[in-house]
Design a protein around this motif. Structure first.
Motif, PDB file in Angstrom:
ATOM      1  N   GLU A  24       0.829  -1.212   0.000  1.00  0.00           N
ATOM      2  CA  GLU A  24       0.000   0.000   0.000  1.00  0.00           C
ATOM      3  C   GLU A  24       0.861   1.260   0.000  1.00  0.00           C
ATOM      4  OE1 GLU A  24      -2.425  -0.758   3.379  1.00  0.00           O
ATOM      5  OE2 GLU A  24      -3.792  -2.094   2.295  1.00  0.00           O
ATOM      6  N   SER A  25       1.962   1.231   0.759  1.00  0.00           N
ATOM      7  CA  SER A  25       2.877   2.361   0.759  1.00  0.00           C
ATOM      8  C   SER A  25       3.531   2.534  -0.604  1.00  0.00           C
ATOM      9  CB  SER A  25       3.958   2.163   1.833  1.00  0.00           C
ATOM     10  OG  SER A  25       4.906   3.206   1.798  1.00  0.00           O
ATOM     11  N   ALA A  26       3.908   1.415  -1.226  1.00  0.00           N
ATOM     12  CA  ALA A  26       4.540   1.467  -2.545  1.00  0.00           C
ATOM     13  C   ALA A  26       3.600   2.084  -3.581  1.00  0.00           C
ATOM     14  CB  ALA A  26       4.959   0.070  -2.980  1.00  0.00           C
ATOM     15  N   ILE A  27       2.342   1.700  -3.540  1.00  0.00           N
ATOM     16  CA  ILE A  27       1.361   2.253  -4.471  1.00  0.00           C
ATOM     17  C   ILE A  27       1.189   3.752  -4.237  1.00  0.00           C
ATOM     18  CG2 ILE A  27      -1.069   2.218  -5.150  1.00  0.00           C
ATOM     19  CD1 ILE A  27      -1.003  -0.833  -4.522  1.00  0.00           C
ATOM     20  N   GLN A  28       1.107   4.131  -2.968  1.00  0.00           N
ATOM     21  CA  GLN A  28       0.947   5.545  -2.619  1.00  0.00           C
ATOM     22  C   GLN A  28       2.149   6.370  -3.088  1.00  0.00           C
ATOM     23  OE1 GLN A  28       2.603   7.478   0.112  1.00  0.00           O
ATOM     24  NE2 GLN A  28       1.387   9.245  -0.565  1.00  0.00           N
ATOM     25  N   LYS A  29       3.337   5.776  -3.044  1.00  0.00           N
ATOM     26  CA  LYS A  29       4.557   6.467  -3.452  1.00  0.00           C
ATOM     27  C   LYS A  29       4.859   6.287  -4.940  1.00  0.00           C
ATOM     28  CE  LYS A  29       6.718   6.087   1.143  1.00  0.00           C
ATOM     29  NZ  LYS A  29       6.929   7.531   1.421  1.00  0.00           N
ATOM     30  N   LYS A  30       3.902   5.716  -5.659  1.00  0.00           N
ATOM     31  CA  LYS A  30       3.969   5.589  -7.121  1.00  0.00           C
ATOM     32  C   LYS A  30       5.059   4.624  -7.600  1.00  0.00           C
ATOM     33  CE  LYS A  30       1.963  10.172  -7.827  1.00  0.00           C
ATOM     34  NZ  LYS A  30       0.598   9.624  -7.852  1.00  0.00           N
ATOM     35  N   PHE A  31       5.335   3.594  -6.820  1.00  0.00           N
ATOM     36  CA  PHE A  31       6.219   2.532  -7.296  1.00  0.00           C
ATOM     37  C   PHE A  31       5.486   1.714  -8.351  1.00  0.00           C
ATOM     38  CE2 PHE A  31       8.654   3.541  -3.578  1.00  0.00           C
ATOM     39  CZ  PHE A  31       9.937   3.076  -3.820  1.00  0.00           C
ATOM     40  N   THR A  32       6.233   1.242  -9.323  1.00  0.00           N
ATOM     41  CA  THR A  32       5.668   0.351 -10.341  1.00  0.00           C
ATOM     42  C   THR A  32       6.111  -1.096 -10.126  1.00  0.00           C
ATOM     43  OG1 THR A  32       7.529   0.819 -11.837  1.00  0.00           O
ATOM     44  CG2 THR A  32       5.553   2.181 -12.063  1.00  0.00           C
ATOM     45  N   VAL A  33       7.233  -1.277  -9.391  1.00  0.00           N
ATOM     46  CA  VAL A  33       7.786  -2.612  -9.122  1.00  0.00           C
ATOM     47  C   VAL A  33       8.190  -2.700  -7.659  1.00  0.00           C
ATOM     48  CG1 VAL A  33       9.588  -4.278  -9.700  1.00  0.00           C
ATOM     49  CG2 VAL A  33       8.710  -2.750 -11.480  1.00  0.00           C
ATOM     50  N   LEU A  34       7.709  -3.744  -6.976  1.00  0.00           N
ATOM     51  CA  LEU A  34       8.089  -3.978  -5.590  1.00  0.00           C
ATOM     52  C   LEU A  34       8.444  -5.444  -5.414  1.00  0.00           C
ATOM     53  CD1 LEU A  34       8.292  -2.763  -2.676  1.00  0.00           C
ATOM     54  CD2 LEU A  34       5.978  -3.647  -2.301  1.00  0.00           C
ATOM     55  N   GLY A  35       9.629  -5.695  -4.913  1.00  0.00           N
ATOM     56  CA  GLY A  35      10.053  -7.064  -4.633  1.00  0.00           C
ATOM     57  C   GLY A  35      10.307  -7.252  -3.150  1.00  0.00           C
ATOM     58  N   PHE A  36       9.832  -8.365  -2.616  1.00  0.00           N
ATOM     59  CA  PHE A  36      10.074  -8.690  -1.206  1.00  0.00           C
ATOM     60  C   PHE A  36      11.307  -9.587  -1.090  1.00  0.00           C
ATOM     61  CE2 PHE A  36       5.567  -7.529  -1.057  1.00  0.00           C
ATOM     62  CZ  PHE A  36       5.606  -6.617  -0.013  1.00  0.00           C
ATOM     63  N   SER A  37      12.117  -9.312  -0.069  1.00  0.00           N
ATOM     64  CA  SER A  37      13.395 -10.019   0.069  1.00  0.00           C
ATOM     65  C   SER A  37      13.676 -10.330   1.534  1.00  0.00           C
ATOM     66  CB  SER A  37      14.528  -9.159  -0.501  1.00  0.00           C
ATOM     67  OG  SER A  37      14.570  -7.903   0.177  1.00  0.00           O
ATOM     68  N   SER A  38      12.765 -11.010   2.175  1.00  0.00           N
ATOM     69  CA  SER A  38      12.977 -11.369   3.576  1.00  0.00           C
ATOM     70  C   SER A  38      14.255 -12.173   3.742  1.00  0.00           C
ATOM     71  CB  SER A  38      11.787 -12.171   4.108  1.00  0.00           C
ATOM     72  OG  SER A  38      10.675 -11.326   4.312  1.00  0.00           O
ATOM     73  N   HIS A  39      14.853 -12.070   4.939  1.00  0.00           N
ATOM     74  CA  HIS A  39      16.106 -12.770   5.207  1.00  0.00           C
ATOM     75  C   HIS A  39      15.905 -14.282   5.236  1.00  0.00           C
ATOM     76  CE1 HIS A  39      18.612  -9.302   6.200  1.00  0.00           C
ATOM     77  NE2 HIS A  39      17.586  -8.796   6.853  1.00  0.00           N
ATOM     78  N   GLY A  40      16.788 -14.993   4.556  1.00  0.00           N
ATOM     79  CA  GLY A  40      16.804 -16.441   4.655  1.00  0.00           C
ATOM     80  C   GLY A  40      17.324 -16.878   6.022  1.00  0.00           C
ATOM     81  N   TYR A  41      17.312 -18.163   6.232  1.00  0.00           N
ATOM     82  CA  TYR A  41      17.667 -18.751   7.528  1.00  0.00           C
ATOM     83  C   TYR A  41      19.103 -18.421   7.941  1.00  0.00           C
ATOM     84  CZ  TYR A  41      18.765 -22.298  11.034  1.00  0.00           C
ATOM     85  OH  TYR A  41      19.175 -22.939  12.172  1.00  0.00           O
ATOM     86  N   THR A  42      19.237 -17.920   9.160  1.00  0.00           N
ATOM     87  CA  THR A  42      20.549 -17.732   9.798  1.00  0.00           C
ATOM     88  C   THR A  42      20.407 -18.193  11.251  1.00  0.00           C
ATOM     89  OG1 THR A  42      19.956 -15.418  10.284  1.00  0.00           O
ATOM     90  CG2 THR A  42      21.316 -15.814   8.355  1.00  0.00           C
ATOM     91  N   PRO A  43      21.107 -19.225  11.666  1.00  0.00           N
ATOM     92  CA  PRO A  43      20.887 -19.816  12.985  1.00  0.00           C
ATOM     93  C   PRO A  43      21.237 -18.922  14.166  1.00  0.00           C
ATOM     94  CG  PRO A  43      22.801 -20.790  11.938  1.00  0.00           C
ATOM     95  CD  PRO A  43      22.118 -19.959  10.900  1.00  0.00           C
ATOM     96  N   SER A  44      22.114 -17.943  13.951  1.00  0.00           N
ATOM     97  CA  SER A  44      22.552 -17.117  15.073  1.00  0.00           C
ATOM     98  C   SER A  44      21.681 -15.888  15.300  1.00  0.00           C
ATOM     99  CB  SER A  44      24.004 -16.681  14.862  1.00  0.00           C
ATOM    100  OG  SER A  44      24.113 -15.904  13.686  1.00  0.00           O
ATOM    101  N   GLU A  45      20.710 -15.650  14.417  1.00  0.00           N
ATOM    102  CA  GLU A  45      19.857 -14.470  14.539  1.00  0.00           C
ATOM    103  C   GLU A  45      18.388 -14.877  14.483  1.00  0.00           C
ATOM    104  OE1 GLU A  45      20.856 -11.535  15.193  1.00  0.00           O
ATOM    105  OE2 GLU A  45      22.964 -11.436  14.620  1.00  0.00           O
ATOM    106  N   SER A  46      17.548 -14.081  15.149  1.00  0.00           N
ATOM    107  CA  SER A  46      16.125 -14.390  15.204  1.00  0.00           C
ATOM    108  C   SER A  46      15.368 -13.905  13.972  1.00  0.00           C
ATOM    109  CB  SER A  46      15.505 -13.757  16.456  1.00  0.00           C
ATOM    110  OG  SER A  46      15.675 -12.340  16.435  1.00  0.00           O
TER     111      SER A  46
END
Length: 275
Positions: A24-46
């Motif tokens: 919703e923020s991306a649309i409001q800010k007139k983005f045309t492309v949004l990609g999600f890139s959540s962090h993959g598994y790292t055992p030492s961090e939550s």
């Protein structure tokens, strides 16, 4: 016109917004492309996703792709740490390869926590030699040059996060530039896209993006590919620093940037991008 961010975090890792709030923020800010890139598994961090959380993340992003398809192009990505390569890259539209840690015998530490932690890390494990710290980082970053699944290299010089005042090392230090250039050569030769990352601007740690201007110029002079990302953890700052970054990108001589489409990455004239 194109406005893109492919480095976006959410409640699935260490972001503060839901996926839909980010869209919703991306649309409001007139983005045309949004990609999600959540962090993959790292055992030492939550904040890294375990397998169950990653499955839920993929399902939700794919549902939202369909829901918002008439308003914005959504892509499913992941930020893979150099130490913890993911098992099944085929489910993702793209992968950001990043290095967040240095690891040696008996230790593994994040490199972008604070200036004090960086000082302690260099003192404890690199004999107070910041250049040795840099070399360790770059040696590991080079490994990802041959990883076929990695499309984008995230925050190339992240270890300089707390060095904008050059209290650790001059950005023009010849030894430093030599190792940085060698790493960039390796990445460019393997067709990796180098991310221009404004994330530290939004958090108040820097006034300029990664990588440093010297390195941006080198990437351009050696026909490297770039794209602009905000490394966003807060929907308010989805395009924070884009104006600053675009000015530097143009001054470095770039005439084009990469954009992700349904057909993969495509090179577009820089004048097609809006901020």
């Amino acid at each position: 016109m194109i406005k893109q961010n492919l480095h976006t975090h959410s409640l699935y890792c260490d972001g503060i917004n839901s996926l839909e709030e980010m869209i919703e923020s991306a649309i409001q800010k007139k983005f045309t492309v949004l990609g999600f890139s959540s962090h993959g598994y790292t055992p030492s961090e939550s904040f890294g996703m375990d397998e169950n959380r990653q499955n839920s993340y993929c399902l939700e992003v794919n549902k939202l792709k369909e829901k918002y398809k008439d308003q914005i192009d959504i892509f499913l990505g992941i930020e893979q740490d150099e130490l913890y390569r993911i098992n099944d890259p085929s489910q993702f539209d793209y992968i950001i390869g990043s290095k967040h840690y240095v690891k040696g015998e008996g230790y593994e530490h994040g490199i972008d926590c604070s200036k004090e932690v960086t000082e302690q890390l260099v003192s404890s494990y690199f004999n107070n030699d910041f250049l040795s710290f840099c070399q360790c980082y770059f040696d590991d970053l080079k490994k990802m040059a041959t990883w076929d699944e990695v499309d984008i290299i995230g925050h190339f010089d992240l270890f300089m996060k707390f060095n904008e005042d050059e209290s650790f090392l001059s950005f023009s230090n010849k030894q430093y530039l030599k190792m940085a250039y060698e790493t960039l050569d390796c990445l460019i030769q393997n067709n990796k896209i180098i991310e221009v990352n404004t994330g530290a601007i939004a958090k108040g740690y820097r006034t300029k993006p990664y990588p440093d201007f010297h390195l941006l110029q080198y990437i351009n002079q050696h026909n490297g590919k770039i794209l602009l990302n905000s490394d966003c953890h807060n929907a308010k700052f989805l395009d924070e620093g884009y104006d600053i970054a675009m000015d530097l990108i143009r001054r470095a001589g770039f005439k084009s940037m990469e954009v992700l489409t349904s057909k993969g990455f495509e090179t577009k004239d820089i004048d097609e991008f809006i901020m």
